[in-house]
Design an enzyme around this catalytic site. Structure first.
Site, PDB file in Angstrom:
ATOM      1  N   GLU A 231      -2.390  -7.213  -7.629  1.00 18.93           N
ATOM      2  CA  GLU A 231      -1.014  -6.751  -7.902  1.00 18.93           C
ATOM      3  C   GLU A 231      -0.886  -6.261  -9.336  1.00 18.93           C
ATOM      4  O   GLU A 231      -0.220  -5.258  -9.601  1.00 18.93           O
ATOM      5  CB  GLU A 231       0.004  -7.867  -7.629  1.00 18.93           C
TER       6      GLU A 231
ATOM      7  N   MET B   9       3.439  -8.523  -3.647  1.00 21.50           N
ATOM      8  CA  MET B   9       3.972  -7.173  -3.797  1.00 21.50           C
ATOM      9  C   MET B   9       4.077  -6.804  -5.271  1.00 21.50           C
ATOM     10  O   MET B   9       4.587  -7.569  -6.084  1.00 21.50           O
ATOM     11  CB  MET B   9       5.344  -7.096  -3.104  1.00 21.50           C
TER      12      MET B   9
ATOM     13  N   ASN C 144       5.905  -4.920  -7.226  1.00 24.15           N
ATOM     14  CA  ASN C 144       7.119  -4.373  -7.843  1.00 24.15           C
ATOM     15  C   ASN C 144       6.955  -4.281  -9.361  1.00 24.15           C
ATOM     16  O   ASN C 144       6.459  -5.202  -9.987  1.00 24.15           O
ATOM     17  CB  ASN C 144       8.305  -5.275  -7.545  1.00 24.15           C
TER      18      ASN C 144
ATOM     19  N   GLU D 252       8.606  -2.282  -0.054  1.00 24.44           N
ATOM     20  CA  GLU D 252       7.539  -1.463   0.508  1.00 24.44           C
ATOM     21  C   GLU D 252       7.351  -1.848   1.976  1.00 24.44           C
ATOM     22  O   GLU D 252       7.316  -3.040   2.281  1.00 24.44           O
ATOM     23  CB  GLU D 252       6.219  -1.679  -0.237  1.00 24.44           C
TER      24      GLU D 252
HETATM   25  N1  B3K Z   1       1.631  -3.111  -1.519  1.00 21.64           N
HETATM   26  C1  B3K Z   1       1.855  -4.377  -0.897  1.00 21.64           C
HETATM   27  C2  B3K Z   1       1.861  -4.321   0.594  1.00 21.64           C
HETATM   28  C3  B3K Z   1       3.159  -3.938   1.185  1.00 21.64           C
HETATM   29  C4  B3K Z   1       3.124  -4.084   2.686  1.00 21.64           C
HETATM   30  C5  B3K Z   1       4.338  -3.532   3.335  1.00 21.64           C
HETATM   31  N2  B3K Z   1       4.355  -3.770   4.750  1.00 21.64           N
HETATM   32  C6  B3K Z   1       0.866  -5.409  -1.336  1.00 21.64           C
HETATM   33  C7  B3K Z   1      -0.400  -4.896  -1.885  1.00 21.64           C
HETATM   34  O1  B3K Z   1      -1.163  -4.211  -1.255  1.00 21.64           O
HETATM   35  O2  B3K Z   1      -0.648  -5.142  -3.023  1.00 21.64           O
HETATM   36 ZN    ZN Z   2      -2.178  -3.387  -2.828  1.00 17.66          ZN
END
Ligand code: B3K
Ligand code: ZN
Length: 892
Positions: free
Chosen positions: A305, A270, A272, A128
């Site tokens: 997360e 992150m 994932n 991301e």
């Molecule tokens: N979604 C990721 C953040 C990604 C940042 C990319 N530059 C973490 C979060 O917000 O949970």
């Molecule tokens: Zn987030």
């Protein structure tokens, strides 16, 4: 279309969205892992999207060597495709096809920490927002969702652990000391949720029973030697799973859920699918290395997360302009999770106050600067620059306003409808709003402006009381300052929660004219939808004191001319703990502004007794939770005081605030000592809210006590440092010692303590980060000292945590030194941004934001800041990340 040549950064607009020309149904990937050259084979089944105006297959790719490109097994002719500006375009493709792509990538050379990279000899990914295109050519956009099967192959000794999303379906040995693992993710997902991890790792694991009775495998993976630091993350994960079941009826949809910690990571963590990758900072904890704040941070990030699994993964974003759809909502969920875990009403309020403090300090400032953008932006140059406090924290406030307007059950109904409608889809912020409106039958059309208009609205309130008719009127008017590209704003739909206190401090039962209020209600939500509106309360026997914007019911600046007496009354009595705290902050802020003006005019500084006594009685009120008392005693930060001024003089603000702290210490010495002693936490360390609250108040008392040069309190801090049984107490003592300004003898003791701390913890990277951070923010640290610290063997710019610990802490959290009159802070900033730009554009762009508000400073500083910005802007090979930030700052 986008470009890789940053000298002409291309702006991407929300209005230009077009659906993808092709959908991808399945993706099969094979990785031959090698740090120097990893071979990636990708096979995808694709089909034409008849609804798109795009006729070609459009694949994004960056820093890739293309080895093979085949459609249905046949190499694609050179004349049928082109690669230009990071886009591989295939013309005249059939409506259904299997596309094979082979690429070669260089993970060890990837210092951007986006895509596939190496950290401490292990492999990790971060996809991301647009990292997947650094692995293979792909329609790397969140609305293309596919099912993935991933085969990982690598040296068995070097990479004994091979992980990817979903379920492990096969593993085994290969010739030549290699082995493989095959993973299948049963859910379709956008490419940004792809992940792989390979290397020497160990895990804490357990089987966990869901409410439904189904058992799932939970794992926390870390480097060898860190298994004594995973329990809290595991506990937080289990709490998160339980909470989402109970509060939102959402179950973990996988049989296995993994968290992996990595020390080189651009942000916190992150989400994932099934394989969360975390910065070690948000996983590793034990009493000797982590503070109470770290423990709380881990709980909230693990929760965040995990909650993304539904809000982000099952329902994802159509395009990156919708980022707050998942981030704002998930922050709201993690905030509620942390509040619910504490459980008590004060605990909830304390969490709320902490969240609002962050919002005001960082987001309000962003909203007032050159990078201001709506919660759903209309354009960007580099999406990574838009993972902002506006998207996250203001986005969460927007979600919280639905919650305030619809109530607990109403909000839950809206969430249920949202999942019922959109599970498995990539949607827009408007879809979330529609689910909230349709499930409640409410008209939320005007509410859309919270997504489209940037800037922090101001709500001005005037009151009048009519004795004869026993009515009390509140007249609310709203305005919103211009922001880049938006000069005129239309009225917002603002929920303003209000209560009225009588002279005994008790809440009145409210009768709001023209609005059915629940019987015995003592708080009502006024809905401000026009520029100006009057609300009339009837049956009010005597003129009350209004408690406005209870629980901070909207992300606005509230203007109401409270007298000191009224604020004292609210601080002593308000049943709304948020506003009780707020009253104390208003009293403090008023004085800090006045003191700053006195500093600027060379007048003598004075602190009135009304304020001191109000704080004294809060500090001594044992009926109040220690964490609440700590928050009341915590003065508005220098950054917040700065927001009150049109032109900011950081040294004057610093001097004023320091004066207030030392005067308070002088006058509250005995009370602070009592608070210190009453809140010791002897025995085994526990990070629970009650113990943490005690330590918080005790350590705040300590930091105050050392504001007054006295050997006895210095000795108290030294003893705490020497005898501390946990990092919270040790670090608090060391911070107080370091900032103590007393005799040369004491200074020597402080310096020795600092050295001892380094020696004792040199193997614990996260603690060494604290050591650098403490010095980056120390009152005596100037730019020269930072440069000296950067030569320390333990310092490196290539690890983001380390870079943040020193460089960011100095530039963002040591304002009076950073803004030194000689411009040394700005010169250092420019050097750092340029150096980081080469290594890691995302981290560089974050640091670049430190000069966003340069227009707010006196001319002499502005000139130097502008020169520093210009120097960065003129640097060759500037990333579009940094270029966007400095260009916008210079244009302001
Ligand atoms: N979604 C990721 C953040 C990604 C940042 C990319 N530059 C973490 C979060 O917000 O949970
Ligand atoms: Zn987030």
């Amino acid at each position: 279309m986008r470009t890789d040549t940053p000298s002409t950064p291309l702006t991407i607009y929300r209005k230009d969205y077009i659906a993808p020309g092709f959908w991808v149904d399945t993706v099969e990937m094979g990785f031959d892992l090698d740090p120097i050259a990893t071979h990636v084979a990708t096979r995808m089944t694709m089909r034409r999207n008849p609804e798109s105006s795009e006729k070609d297959i459009v694949l994004f790719g960056e820093s890739l060597k293309l080895l093979q490109l085949r459609i249905n097994g046949v190499s694609v002719k050179k004349s049928s495709y082109s690669i230009e500006n990071g886009i591989l375009r295939i013309r005249n493709a059939p409506d259904e096809l299997t596309l094979d792509i082979e690429t070669l990538i260089q993970p060890a050379k990837n210092t951007s920490l986006s895509g596939l990279y190496v950290s401490n000899n292990n492999f990790f990914t971060q996809c991301e927002a647009e990292g997947f295109r650094k692995i293979t050519f792909f329609p790397d956009r969140p609305d293309v969702m596919a099912k993935y099967t991933v085969m990982l192959r690598g040296d068995k000794k070097k990479y004994p652990v091979l992980l990817s999303n979903g379920n492990l379906i096969a593993e085994g040995d290969l010739p030549g000391g290699r082995h493989f693992a095959k993973w299948e993710d049963p859910f379709k997902k956008p490419s940004y949720l792809f992940a792989l991890v390979a290397g020497k790792l160990v895990c804490q694991q357990e089987k966990y029973k869901l409410k439904s009775g189904r058992k799932v495998l939970l794992q926390v993976w870390v480097e060898d030697g860190n298994l004594d630091k995973t329990q809290h993350a595991m506990d937080s994960l289990k709490n998160s799973i339980r909470w989402d079941e109970e509060r939102f009826g959402l179950e973990l949809d996988l049989d296995r859920f993994m968290i992996v910690a990595v020390s080189d990571f651009n942000m916190g963590a992150m989400e994932n699918k099934g394989l969360n990758i975390f910065n070690t900072k948000y996983v590793l904890a034990n009493p000797s290395i982590a503070t109470d704040v770290d423990y709380a941070g881990i709980e909230s990030v693990v929760g965040h997360e995990y909650f993304h699994n539904w809000t982000g993964n099952r329902v994802t974003c159509r395009d990156w302009f919708q980022l707050s759809l998942k981030e704002g909502l998930t922050v709201f969920r993690d905030q509620e999770f942390s509040a619910d875990l504490v459980g008590t009403a004060t605990g909830r309020a304390v969490k709320r106050i902490e969240d609002v403090r962050l919002l005001r300090q960082v987001q309000f400032s962003e909203d007032a600067g050159p990078m201001a953008h709506p919660v759903r932006p209309d354009s960007f140059v580099e999406i990574n620059n838009f993972y902002t406090v506006t998207i996250y924290e203001k986005g969460s406030e927007v979600v919280r306003m639905y919650y305030t307007l619809l109530g607990h059950d109403g909000f839950r109904k809206g969430m249920d409808l949202y999942f019922q409608r959109h599970d498995g889809q990539a949607v827009e912020c408007d879809d979330f709003r529609a689910a909230m409106a349709d499930s409640s039958g409410r008209n939320l059309k005007q509410f859309e402006r919270w997504y489209s208009q940037a800037g922090t609205p101001r709500v001005k309130v005037e009151s009048s009381y009519d004795k004869a008719s026993k009515t009390y009127e509140l007249t609310l008017s709203q305005s919103c300052p211009a922001t880049p590209g938006q000069s005129k704003k239309l009225p917002f739909h603002i929920p303003v929660a209000v209560g009225l206190l009588n002279s005994n401090g008790k809440d009145l039962v409210l009768n709001l004219e023209g609005q059915a209020t629940p019987s015995k209600a003592t708080t009502v939500v006024l809905e401000l939808t026009s520029a100006k509106q009057t609300f009339r309360f009837t049956g009010v026997a005597k003129k009350p004191v209004p408690s406005i914007l209870r629980n901070f019911s909207a992300p606005v600046v509230l203007e109401y001319e409270y007298t000191d007496e009224e604020l004292g009354h609210l601080l002593a009595h308000d049943s709304d703990a948020f506003n009780r705290w707020e009253a104390g902050q208003r009293l403090a802020m008023r004085r800090l502004v006045k003191l700053t003006k006195s500093v600027l005019q060379g007048e003598a500084l004075e602190l009135d007794s009304m304020f001191v006594e109000a704080l004294r009685s809060t500090l001594n009120d044992r009926t109040l939770d220690p964490s609440f008392r700590e928050l009341v005693l915590t003065l508005p930060s220098e950054a917040m005081v700065a927001e009150e001024f049109k032109e900011v003089n950081p040294q004057a603000i610093h001097q004023a605030r320091q004066f207030m702290r030392s005067s308070l210490t002088q006058q509250l010495r005995a009370d602070l000592l009592t608070a210190y002693e009453e809140n010791l936490t002897p025995g085994k360390y526990s990070p629970d809210a009650v113990s943490a609250a005690k330590r918080g108040l005790k350590n705040l008392a300590l930091s105050y006590l050392l504001e007054w040069p006295e050997d006895a309190t210095f000795a108290l801090a030294k003893t705490q440092f020497d005898e501390a049984q946990n990092m919270t107490d040790r670090l608090a003592a060391l911070t107080a010692l370091t900032n103590f300004s007393g005799s040369a003898k004491n200074a020597k003791v402080s310096a020795q303590a600092l050295q001892k701390f380094f020696r004792d913890f040199k193997k614990e990277a996260l603690v060494i980060d604290k050591w650098f951070m403490l010095q980056g923010t120390a009152r005596t640290t100037d730019a020269a000292k930072v440069r000296e610290l950067m030569k320390h063997p333990a310092f490196t710019l290539s690890n983001p945590n380390r870079a943040r610990s020193l460089a960011f802490s100095f530039c963002n959290a040591n304002p009076s030194r950073f803004h030194a009159a000689d411009g040394s802070g700005y010169a250092l900033w420019a050097d750092l941004v340029v150096a980081l730009n080469k290594l890691n554009p995302q981290v560089a762009a974050r640091l670049a934001r430190s000069l966003d508000r340069w227009r707010k400073y006196p001319k002499a500083l502005q000139v130097q800041m502008k020169a520093a910005l210009q120097r960065v802007a003129d640097t060759s090979k500037l990333s579009k990340d940094v270029l966007e930030v400095v260009t916008k700052a210079l244009a302001s």
